[in-house]
Design a protein around this motif. Structure first.
Motif, PDB file in Angstrom:
ATOM      1  N   ALA A 139       2.387  12.044   7.384  1.00  0.00           N
ATOM      2  CA  ALA A 139       2.169  10.729   6.634  1.00  0.00           C
ATOM      3  C   ALA A 139       0.645  10.457   6.399  1.00  0.00           C
ATOM      4  O   ALA A 139      -0.118  10.469   7.203  1.00  0.00           O
ATOM      5  CB  ALA A 139       2.952   9.702   7.202  1.00  0.00           C
ATOM      6  N   GLY A 140       0.561   9.431   5.175  1.00  0.00           N
ATOM      7  CA  GLY A 140      -0.681   9.136   5.101  1.00  0.00           C
ATOM      8  C   GLY A 140      -0.604   8.336   3.684  1.00  0.00           C
ATOM      9  O   GLY A 140       0.003   8.270   2.714  1.00  0.00           O
ATOM     10  N   PHE A 141      -1.807   7.364   3.620  1.00  0.00           N
ATOM     11  CA  PHE A 141      -2.038   6.496   2.349  1.00  0.00           C
ATOM     12  C   PHE A 141      -2.416   7.258   1.293  1.00  0.00           C
ATOM     13  O   PHE A 141      -3.210   8.285   1.329  1.00  0.00           O
ATOM     14  CB  PHE A 141      -3.080   5.127   2.564  1.00  0.00           C
TER      15      PHE A 141
ATOM     16  N   ALA B 117       2.113   4.841   0.603  1.00  0.00           N
ATOM     17  CA  ALA B 117       1.822   5.901   1.588  1.00  0.00           C
ATOM     18  C   ALA B 117       3.086   6.908   1.434  1.00  0.00           C
ATOM     19  O   ALA B 117       4.136   6.583   1.448  1.00  0.00           O
ATOM     20  CB  ALA B 117       2.041   5.050   3.114  1.00  0.00           C
TER      21      ALA B 117
ATOM     22  N   ASP C 124       0.837  -1.270  -0.161  1.00  0.00           N
ATOM     23  CA  ASP C 124       0.026   0.010  -0.035  1.00  0.00           C
ATOM     24  C   ASP C 124       0.872   1.115  -0.008  1.00  0.00           C
ATOM     25  O   ASP C 124       1.723   1.256   1.007  1.00  0.00           O
ATOM     26  CB  ASP C 124      -0.897   0.091   1.229  1.00  0.00           C
TER      27      ASP C 124
ATOM     28  N   MET D 132       6.540   3.038   2.150  1.00  0.00           N
ATOM     29  CA  MET D 132       6.675   4.606   2.510  1.00  0.00           C
ATOM     30  C   MET D 132       7.462   5.440   1.229  1.00  0.00           C
ATOM     31  O   MET D 132       8.523   5.163   1.109  1.00  0.00           O
ATOM     32  CB  MET D 132       7.218   4.804   3.824  1.00  0.00           C
TER      33      MET D 132
ATOM     34  N   SER E 250       3.061  -1.567   4.002  1.00  0.00           N
ATOM     35  CA  SER E 250       2.983  -0.304   3.301  1.00  0.00           C
ATOM     36  C   SER E 250       4.401  -0.174   2.677  1.00  0.00           C
ATOM     37  O   SER E 250       5.348  -0.805   3.101  1.00  0.00           O
ATOM     38  CB  SER E 250       2.955   0.851   4.440  1.00  0.00           C
TER      39      SER E 250
ATOM     40  N   ALA F  43      -1.233  13.417  -2.923  1.00  0.00           N
ATOM     41  CA  ALA F  43      -1.612  12.906  -1.816  1.00  0.00           C
ATOM     42  C   ALA F  43      -0.652  13.619  -0.520  1.00  0.00           C
ATOM     43  O   ALA F  43      -1.102  13.790   0.647  1.00  0.00           O
ATOM     44  CB  ALA F  43      -1.089  11.394  -1.819  1.00  0.00           C
TER      45      ALA F  43
ATOM     46  N   GLU G 152      -4.657   7.675  -2.049  1.00  0.00           N
ATOM     47  CA  GLU G 152      -6.078   7.237  -2.203  1.00  0.00           C
ATOM     48  C   GLU G 152      -6.243   6.866  -3.907  1.00  0.00           C
ATOM     49  O   GLU G 152      -5.393   7.292  -4.648  1.00  0.00           O
ATOM     50  CB  GLU G 152      -6.975   8.159  -2.079  1.00  0.00           C
TER      51      GLU G 152
ATOM     52  N   GLU H   3      -2.711  15.124   2.556  1.00  0.00           N
ATOM     53  CA  GLU H   3      -2.580  14.593   3.894  1.00  0.00           C
ATOM     54  C   GLU H   3      -2.098  15.777   4.780  1.00  0.00           C
ATOM     55  O   GLU H   3      -2.380  15.957   5.970  1.00  0.00           O
ATOM     56  CB  GLU H   3      -1.377  13.546   4.056  1.00  0.00           C
TER      57      GLU H   3
END
Length: 310
Positions: free
Chosen positions: A202-204, A173, A171, A246, A244, A214, A206, A218
């Protein structure tokens, strides 16, 4: 933004083992490699999100076993050491892993061991933990719900009912150190963190979103700070806890008023280098440990090492 990060310092991004994907379906070769006495077998155990690898007594290296001494469990082929003199085949020494249900005190997490393992073993551990987490969370087919089976030496799960193949996922991020026109750095404290613990935001990513978008979203959502077009990618780090990848950035704010969301971030502050050094020296502020890309982003901006860590 003249600062950068030293990619060799990203503990979980190191690797030396050839993953040898072309051998994953070669059952005859895999069977032969498993019988060789110098083949190495790593062990991983635990629940999804908390997978741990077997380590030696002083917890500075992986504890490999031979195939003859390997416990029963699902087997994964990890790759081949293609170093001169390694192994009893022309290709080199094979490396496998066994997935176990329960971890003991002789197992360690990536947070504990990731920074002290050498390049080869760090790469093995990150790959293995990521695969084990994926297997633990994907036992059933996402299409029909039937129980899946492991194929391709542990790198694919196939559904015998509908024929669907399922592959390991990562995923994406974003993780970003934002600076302002005074070259101060923005750090935040997450919900549930102890007082004084700060990190980069930080964040995923979308669906249908670019990495740069992103970053802007975020930062705005979590801190209220607006980031402009100055968004620069600097490096990546696997973070398979559970799945994740990163993607590290530096970015520049165009509006600096802080208004935290209080859902994910309960406090955010602008730090000059002098502010952060003084706060780190006294323990008022503690930044992430050396296994994290967040620390490398912070120290890349600061210009040298900082004291203390989680």
């Amino acid at each position: 933004m003249p600062y950068s990060i030293d990619h060799s310092s990203l503990a979980l991004s190191r690797s030396a083992l050839d993953r040898a994907a072309d051998r994953r379906r070669d059952t005859a070769w895999l069977s032969q490699a498993w019988e060789l006495p110098d083949t190495q077998v790593a062990l991983v155990a635990g629940k999804p999100g908390d997978q741990r690898v077997a380590v030696n007594d002083d917890r500075t290296a992986l504890a490999f076993v031979s195939p003859a001494d390997a416990p029963d469990g699902e087997r994964i082929f990890l790759g081949i050491d293609r170093v001169a003199g390694a192994g009893q085949t022309a290709e080199g020494r094979a490396v496998f892993a066994i997935m176990l249900a329960e971890a003991t005190d002789s197992f360690a997490s990536l947070r504990e061991a990731g920074a002290v393992l050498d390049d080869r073993e760090a790469g093995i551990a990150v790959n293995l933990v990521g695969l084990a987490n994926w297997h633990g969370t994907h036992p059933h087919c996402a299409r029909c719900g039937a129980r899946t089976e492991i194929i391709d030496a542990g790198h694919v799960r196939r559904c015998p009912a509908c024929g669907a193949s399922h592959f390991p996922r990562s995923d994406p991020a974003v993780i970003v150190l934002v600076t302002d026109d005074q070259d101060r750095a923005l750090l935040g404290r997450g919900v549930g963190w102890p007082e004084g613990r700060y990190s980069t935001l930080a964040g995923f990513v979308e669906p249908g979103e670019s990495l740069e978008s992103a970053v802007r979203r975020e930062v705005l959502e979590e801190s209220g700070v607006v980031v402009g077009n100055d968004v620069r990618y600097v490096g990546s780090q696997p973070w398979p806890m559970p799945s994740s990848l990163m993607l590290g950035f530096y970015a520049v704010a165009t509006e600096t008023t802080i208004d935290v969301d209080e859902d994910e971030i309960v406090d955010a502050r602008w730090f000059s280098r002098e502010d952060l050094k003084a706060a780190a020296d006294t323990g008022e502020v503690v930044i992430p440990g050396s296994v994290s890309i967040s620390r490398r982003l912070i120290e890349g901006w600061y210009g040298s090492d900082l004291p203390g860590s989680w």
